[in-house]
Design a protein around this motif. Structure first.
Motif, PDB file in Angstrom:
ATOM      1  N   GLU A 124       0.310   4.181  -0.329  1.00 20.55           N
ATOM      2  CA  GLU A 124      -0.254   5.338   0.368  1.00 20.55           C
ATOM      3  C   GLU A 124       0.274   5.456   1.794  1.00 20.55           C
ATOM      4  O   GLU A 124       0.136   6.513   2.423  1.00 20.55           O
ATOM      5  CB  GLU A 124      -1.780   5.243   0.385  1.00 20.55           C
ATOM      6  CG  GLU A 124      -2.421   5.423  -0.993  1.00 20.55           C
ATOM      7  CD  GLU A 124      -3.926   5.414  -0.941  1.00 20.55           C
ATOM      8  OE1 GLU A 124      -4.472   5.258   0.178  1.00 20.55           O
ATOM      9  OE2 GLU A 124      -4.559   5.560  -1.990  1.00 20.55           O
ATOM     10  N   GLU A 132       8.488   4.839  -4.171  1.00 22.66           N
ATOM     11  CA  GLU A 132       7.419   4.224  -4.960  1.00 22.66           C
ATOM     12  C   GLU A 132       8.014   3.444  -6.129  1.00 22.66           C
ATOM     13  O   GLU A 132       7.634   2.290  -6.383  1.00 22.66           O
ATOM     14  CB  GLU A 132       6.471   5.311  -5.482  1.00 22.66           C
ATOM     15  CG  GLU A 132       5.523   5.861  -4.429  1.00 22.66           C
ATOM     16  CD  GLU A 132       4.673   7.004  -4.944  1.00 22.66           C
ATOM     17  OE1 GLU A 132       3.779   7.462  -4.204  1.00 22.66           O
ATOM     18  OE2 GLU A 132       4.896   7.446  -6.098  1.00 22.66           O
ATOM     19  N   ASN A 143       0.847  -1.192   0.000  1.00 24.33           N
ATOM     20  CA  ASN A 143       0.000   0.000   0.000  1.00 24.33           C
ATOM     21  C   ASN A 143       0.885   1.245   0.000  1.00 24.33           C
ATOM     22  O   ASN A 143       1.200   1.790   1.058  1.00 24.33           O
ATOM     23  CB  ASN A 143      -0.922  -0.004   1.228  1.00 24.33           C
ATOM     24  CG  ASN A 143      -1.885   1.175   1.222  1.00 24.33           C
ATOM     25  OD1 ASN A 143      -1.932   1.954   0.268  1.00 24.33           O
ATOM     26  ND2 ASN A 143      -2.648   1.321   2.290  1.00 24.33           N
TER      27      ASN A 143
END
Length: 405
Positions: free
Chosen positions: A276, A370, A274
């Motif tokens: 985020e 990322e 995840n």
């Protein structure tokens, strides 16, 4: 990972000597300052160190109060424990209001002209290109091969550095913030590196004035508010310190984030699954293991704190790394917890001298991980004992070898 208890570390460092002295030049402070910080917070919250020739504040409330009180805890004598020549009075970190406000407004004006959203894809492309170098490999040095490349290319994009020798530029930046534990200060090599970056910055400024571009150096070399502009020394020194902070401090912190996630596989797995959660992991790393550990101030008046009298003219160290591990502010502070959301941490400093480039640094580091995690979702440290940079202000691994699982 196991660490010595504060008592064992104290015994190892000082044997039978009963008097505790925090020595910022001790290699143990570079490699693992946190047990010593706990001794400071618990037993010596206002500690005079003859080894450092200054006071050390270590509890969160004291450090935050001092960071916010620039009238008492002044930066006009420099913020590095071992200061570089001719730097004070011309940078954001070595001035106080109202001069500091003028400098910050002009530099911030240049920062605000940069469209952060427009930088997202170029930053992502930088990260992808950095990751490509590791295809097919099972081991690499994250510090030298990823964070250095990512950081220098980011500086080229955001502040406008010309294409540079990445390893050499970061080495020069590291030398600027290093100290020698033998001479207990800056050597000629450190001063020569600072002079080199200063001259490099000056050459870039001259080129941007002749050939303006859409970058920070072009913007703040001509930044103007109500007819007020930076003078030449301020432009050169501000550019110099942006290069040093970007090349070393941001690069070091990127490596520390990688180290924290490698050491905490459960947290890393959650972040990979995840993305985020990355901002939360970055904020916790800023609290748990920030690069900027200690910054100097000078007292403008006498201050009595915890039964100690600090006198006007004395130097005081705001020990941000210790404050961020203060259990009085952060429960279970020695636990790396990406669910913590550590509001008020001092990973980017505090008060009027909080890092101006914090938003850009957060964005660049988030994008870097990322892309890194897309390619390498599972990694671990190869070496338990890392080599650490010798510095009285900053904490930075000299290498971070990762194995890909």
């Amino acid at each position: 990972m196991s660490f010595l208890s504060p008592e064992d570390l104290f015994s190892q460092c000082f044997g039978e000597i009963k008097m505790f002295v925090f020595d910022p030049y001790d290699p143990l402070v570079d490699s693992n300052p946190f047990p010593l910080y706990k001794i400071l917070r618990d037993d010596h919250p206002c500690h005079w160190s003859p080894a450092g020739n200054m006071w050390f504040l270590s509890r969160y409330s004291d450090v935050l109060t001092a960071a916010n009180d620039w009238e008492t805890y002044s930066s006009t004598k420099g913020n590095l424990l071992a200061e570089l020549p001719n730097r004070t009075g011309a940078t954001l970190g070595t001035t106080d209001p109202p001069r500091h406000d003028r400098l910050r407004s002009l530099v911030q004006h240049a920062f605000l002209r940069r469209n952060l959203t427009a930088l997202t894809e170029p930053l992502r492309e930088i990260a992808r290109n950095a990751v490509k170098k590791f295809e097919g490999r099972k081991e690499f040095d994250f510090n030298r091969e990823f964070s250095t490349a990512m950081t220098i290319k980011t500086l080229e994009l955001i502040i406008g550095l010309p294409p540079s020798d990445e390893d050499f530029l970061r080495k020069q930046a590291m030398l600027c913030v290093q100290t020698d534990p033998v001479v207990r200060g800056k050597t000629q090599e450190h001063q020569d590196a600072f002079r080199w970056i200063n001259e490099f910055a000056q050459s870039v400024i001259e080129d941007r004035r002749a050939n303006p571009k859409d970058d920070l150096i072009s913007q703040f070399s001509i930044a103007e508010i109500d007819g007020d502009r930076l003078d030449e020394r301020e432009v050169i020194m501000t550019t110099t310190m942006l290069i040093v902070a970007g090349a070393e401090s941001m690069g070091a912190f990127m490596s520390l984030v990688a180290m924290n996630l490698a050491d905490h596989p459960e947290a890393r797995s959650r972040v990979v699954a995840n993305p985020e959660l990355l901002p939360d992991a970055i904020e916790e790393s800023l609290r748990f293991n920030t690069s900027a550990q200690r910054m100097k101030r000078v007292l403008t008046r006498d201050v009595e704190l915890h039964g100690q009298l600090m006198k006007a003219g004395d130097y005081v160290c705001l020990t941000y790394g210790a404050a961020n591990r203060d259990e009085r502010q952060f429960p279970n502070p020695d636990v790396y917890d990406i669910d913590r959301k550590p509001r008020g941490h001092l990973g980017f400093g505090g008060g009027v001298h909080a890092c101006l480039g914090a938003i850009m640094a957060r964005q660049a580091i988030r994008i870097a991980f990322e892309e890194f995690h897309k390619a390498f979702p599972c990694y671990r440290r190869v070496e338990h004992d890392l080599p650490w940079m010798s510095s009285t202000n900053f904490r930075s691994p000299l290498s971070l070898k990762l194995a890909i699982d």
